[in-house]
Structure formats: C-alpha cells, structure tokens
Scaffold this motif. Sequence first.
Motif, PDB file in Angstrom:
ATOM      1  N   THR A 124       3.409  12.420  -3.097  1.00 38.86           N
ATOM      2  CA  THR A 124       2.733  11.402  -3.905  1.00 38.86           C
ATOM      3  C   THR A 124       3.710  10.460  -4.594  1.00 38.86           C
ATOM      4  N   ARG A 125       5.005  10.767  -4.490  1.00 36.13           N
ATOM      5  CA  ARG A 125       6.011   9.896  -5.094  1.00 36.13           C
ATOM      6  C   ARG A 125       7.194   9.756  -4.142  1.00 36.13           C
ATOM      7  N   VAL A 126       7.724   8.552  -4.042  1.00 33.58           N
ATOM      8  CA  VAL A 126       8.877   8.301  -3.175  1.00 33.58           C
ATOM      9  C   VAL A 126       9.858   7.405  -3.916  1.00 33.58           C
ATOM     10  N   PRO A 127      11.069   7.896  -4.181  1.00 32.34           N
ATOM     11  CA  PRO A 127      12.085   7.025  -4.781  1.00 32.34           C
ATOM     12  C   PRO A 127      12.626   6.055  -3.734  1.00 32.34           C
ATOM     13  N   VAL A 128      12.470   4.772  -3.985  1.00 31.97           N
ATOM     14  CA  VAL A 128      12.915   3.752  -3.023  1.00 31.97           C
ATOM     15  C   VAL A 128      13.567   2.596  -3.766  1.00 31.97           C
ATOM     16  N   GLY A 129      14.369   1.832  -3.038  1.00 28.59           N
ATOM     17  CA  GLY A 129      14.883   0.573  -3.563  1.00 28.59           C
ATOM     18  C   GLY A 129      13.877  -0.532  -3.299  1.00 28.59           C
ATOM     19  N   GLU A 130      14.122  -1.674  -3.890  1.00 36.70           N
ATOM     20  CA  GLU A 130      13.224  -2.821  -3.710  1.00 36.70           C
ATOM     21  C   GLU A 130      13.046  -3.169  -2.235  1.00 36.70           C
ATOM     22  N   ASP A 131      14.112  -2.952  -1.409  1.00 41.68           N
ATOM     23  CA  ASP A 131      14.042  -3.357  -0.005  1.00 41.68           C
ATOM     24  C   ASP A 131      13.102  -2.481   0.816  1.00 41.68           C
ATOM     25  N   GLN A 132      12.720  -1.306   0.272  1.00 45.16           N
ATOM     26  CA  GLN A 132      11.797  -0.418   0.984  1.00 45.16           C
ATOM     27  C   GLN A 132      10.381  -0.450   0.403  1.00 45.16           C
ATOM     28  N   LYS A 133      10.178  -1.230  -0.625  1.00 47.90           N
ATOM     29  CA  LYS A 133       8.871  -1.253  -1.289  1.00 47.90           C
ATOM     30  C   LYS A 133       7.769  -1.704  -0.335  1.00 47.90           C
ATOM     31  N   GLN A 134       8.074  -2.686   0.515  1.00 51.34           N
ATOM     32  CA  GLN A 134       7.075  -3.178   1.459  1.00 51.34           C
ATOM     33  C   GLN A 134       6.655  -2.087   2.433  1.00 51.34           C
ATOM     34  N   HIS A 135       7.608  -1.251   2.867  1.00 55.66           N
ATOM     35  CA  HIS A 135       7.279  -0.154   3.774  1.00 55.66           C
ATOM     36  C   HIS A 135       6.373   0.867   3.084  1.00 55.66           C
ATOM     37  N   LEU A 136       6.574   1.080   1.798  1.00 58.11           N
ATOM     38  CA  LEU A 136       5.726   2.030   1.075  1.00 58.11           C
ATOM     39  C   LEU A 136       4.304   1.479   0.917  1.00 58.11           C
ATOM     40  N   GLU A 137       4.190   0.178   0.744  1.00 60.78           N
ATOM     41  CA  GLU A 137       2.855  -0.443   0.706  1.00 60.78           C
ATOM     42  C   GLU A 137       2.154  -0.254   2.049  1.00 60.78           C
ATOM     43  N   LEU A 138       2.916  -0.356   3.146  1.00 62.53           N
ATOM     44  CA  LEU A 138       2.350  -0.114   4.472  1.00 62.53           C
ATOM     45  C   LEU A 138       1.912   1.339   4.609  1.00 62.53           C
ATOM     46  N   THR A 139       2.677   2.270   4.061  1.00 63.40           N
ATOM     47  CA  THR A 139       2.294   3.689   4.080  1.00 63.40           C
ATOM     48  C   THR A 139       0.919   3.871   3.455  1.00 63.40           C
ATOM     49  N   ASN A 140       0.694   3.228   2.329  1.00 65.67           N
ATOM     50  CA  ASN A 140      -0.612   3.337   1.672  1.00 65.67           C
ATOM     51  C   ASN A 140      -1.713   2.671   2.491  1.00 65.67           C
ATOM     52  N   ASP A 141      -1.399   1.568   3.161  1.00 64.60           N
ATOM     53  CA  ASP A 141      -2.387   0.929   4.038  1.00 64.60           C
ATOM     54  C   ASP A 141      -2.765   1.865   5.195  1.00 64.60           C
ATOM     55  N   ILE A 142      -1.769   2.522   5.771  1.00 67.51           N
ATOM     56  CA  ILE A 142      -2.030   3.446   6.886  1.00 67.51           C
ATOM     57  C   ILE A 142      -2.865   4.629   6.408  1.00 67.51           C
ATOM     58  N   ALA A 143      -2.500   5.194   5.262  1.00 69.23           N
ATOM     59  CA  ALA A 143      -3.262   6.328   4.722  1.00 69.23           C
ATOM     60  C   ALA A 143      -4.714   5.937   4.474  1.00 69.23           C
ATOM     61  N   GLN A 144      -4.895   4.764   3.899  1.00 73.74           N
ATOM     62  CA  GLN A 144      -6.251   4.295   3.583  1.00 73.74           C
ATOM     63  C   GLN A 144      -7.067   4.055   4.854  1.00 73.74           C
ATOM     64  N   LYS A 145      -6.450   3.462   5.863  1.00 78.32           N
ATOM     65  CA  LYS A 145      -7.174   3.187   7.108  1.00 78.32           C
ATOM     66  C   LYS A 145      -7.497   4.486   7.851  1.00 78.32           C
ATOM     67  N   PHE A 146      -6.540   5.434   7.873  1.00 80.57           N
ATOM     68  CA  PHE A 146      -6.815   6.726   8.502  1.00 80.57           C
ATOM     69  C   PHE A 146      -8.022   7.375   7.822  1.00 80.57           C
ATOM     70  N   ASN A 147      -8.005   7.421   6.505  1.00 79.38           N
ATOM     71  CA  ASN A 147      -9.111   8.042   5.765  1.00 79.38           C
ATOM     72  C   ASN A 147     -10.430   7.334   6.063  1.00 79.38           C
ATOM     73  N   HIS A 148     -10.407   6.008   6.117  1.00 84.66           N
ATOM     74  CA  HIS A 148     -11.627   5.241   6.389  1.00 84.66           C
ATOM     75  C   HIS A 148     -12.120   5.471   7.811  1.00 84.66           C
TER      76      HIS A 148
END
Length: 333
Positions: free
Chosen positions: A140-164
């Motif tokens: 539920t938590r991932v330490p990342v730099g600013e350059d990986q923030k976009q990838h983490l947003e994609l992770t949440n998009d994938i999780a949400q779409k899988f669940n849907h």
Amino acid sequence: MQRIFSGIQPSGVPQLGNYLGAIRNWVNLQADHECVFCLVDMHAITVWQEPAKLREHTLTQAAILLASGIDAQRHILFNQSAVSAHARLAWIFNCVARLGWLNRMTQFKDKAGKDRENHSAGLYVYPNLMAADILAYKATRVPVGEDQKQHLELTNDIAQKFNHDYGVEFFPQVEALIPPEAARVMSLRDGTKKMSKSDPSAQSRIELTDDADTIALKIRRAKTDTGVLPEDPSGLADRPEARNLVSIYAALSGKTVQQVLDLHQGQGFGPFKAALTEVVVNEIAPIALKTSQLLQDETHLVQMLHNGAQRAQAIAEPIVAEAEKLVGFVKPL
C-alpha cells in the motif's frame, strides 16, 4: 503495519545519489513498516546486460544493501526473477493496461529518445511489470522519486481497471512515499546532470564501494568555479557545481544548506573539499568496507537471496493465484 514494496535495478554499482535518494530512506522505513525490498533484475534486462555483469551486480547490490543497514531477517530482500509471480501478474497487467496509458509515460520517451523503434518491447511495458511488482504483495506504500510518480499513478489505474473489469475489490490503491527533502545529487563533473551509475566516467560519481582514498580523489577532482562559498543559498543559484557539493555536505551531515554556509562562507573550494571529503568518507567508507567483507562469501549472499525469495513467494503466490483464478485461468489440481 503497512507493507512497503521498493525495488532497485542491479545494472551497475549504486552511487551516492542512489544512497541519499533511496537506500538510506529504505533503512529508516524498516522501523515502522513491513518491507519487501527487491533487486529488479527483470527490469534491468529491458536494456542489454552482459550476463556475467548482471550476476555480479546483483550480488554486489545485495551486499551494499545489507552493509547500508537493510535487515534481511526482519524484512525481505530478494531478486525479482526468483519469484515467478511477478512475471505472471505482469502479463495479466499487459492485457489490462491500455496503449494510450503507456504512450503517456514520459520515462520511456526520455530513455528511448529518437531511437524509439530500436528499443525493446520490455522497456515499453516496464510500468506494467512495476505495477505487478507492487500489487503481487498488495503493498500500500511505495517510496519513489518524482521521476517514478507517473508509474505509480499507472499502477493505481491498472488496479482500478482490474477491479472494475472483474467486479471485485481485489487490488488496493497505492500511496507514493516521496521524501520531501530528498537530496538531488548531481554529477561531480557537470552540476547540471544527475549523478548516474551509467555515466561513462567513474569520476562523475561516488560509488558505494569506493574506499576513503578513492572518495578523496574524486572530490578533489570535482568540478567547481573560482568563487568562494557565499553567505546564503541565493548565492548558489547560478553555480550548479558549488550548489551540488554544498547540498551533498548538507544531506550527509544532517544540516541545512544555510547551516553549511554558516560554517564555510568565504572559503575557497580547497578547504571546503577537504571538509566535504571527511563527511562523505565517514558515511560511505564503512559501507564499502562491509560490502567488501560480504562479497568474500558469495554462497552466503546467494543463500540469503534464496531465503528472501521463498518468503516473498509465500506472500505473492496466493495473491497472484487468486488473480489468475479471477481472470479465469484453469490451475493444476
């Protein structure tokens, strides 16, 4: 206690920027999180790696993490390829993620540049594997730099779409842990470029395997200007090399940039580099020595990674097996 997942590529020897930006933060997070730390060797091969070098770097990276303070007994440390759940879930996510989402990933554009057509498909779908790395453990938590923030947003998009898509609430949303004061460490040869373990010049970086003499030589050769250190941070605004060295001193000593300048204002870079060398050596040389000692027993390191992979597998396998069941895969009896 919340579960953290974080990974680092074994594609070279970690340098000071990796230490200040990630590794030191990992060590601190161990106190109040359940931590899963991963040497992401599958990510590494999205660009060509010499097989012998990949193996060497994986073991060296493991030794450096242990030497830096990662506790492989209380937490989990392993190499990604040893746990098949990552690859299996990544394929499912390849089929969940949309091409339009991946086309927006700026890191691929930055890495591929104008030579996009000649890069591996693996580099393009890298963010889907990153999502699988995290969600295979329902972290539920991932330490990342600013350059990986976009990838983490994609992770949440994938999780949400899988669940849907499958009508479940299976994968959680993931929170980015971005250290507010993370030091941005720049090259010792060019203060406008990030310090990088892939830079052709070893003089551009402090590696976590450097001994005291090597550190002293690199800092002595570090690019500077002809001015003296100013009395406040505004005087560093247009002096990238000076700002970099002062920032490194501040990050390693636990001081603010202003406090460092209070100590050293008016000095030329000869005396300041000597003071900086002492600060860097005090932090990094013990890690390098411990790393060297750990690398003397390769069998122990391999066994430690194997044990970590078994513990990681025990968490990830039931989660990914359930995801495969939700998708409709027929599993062996």
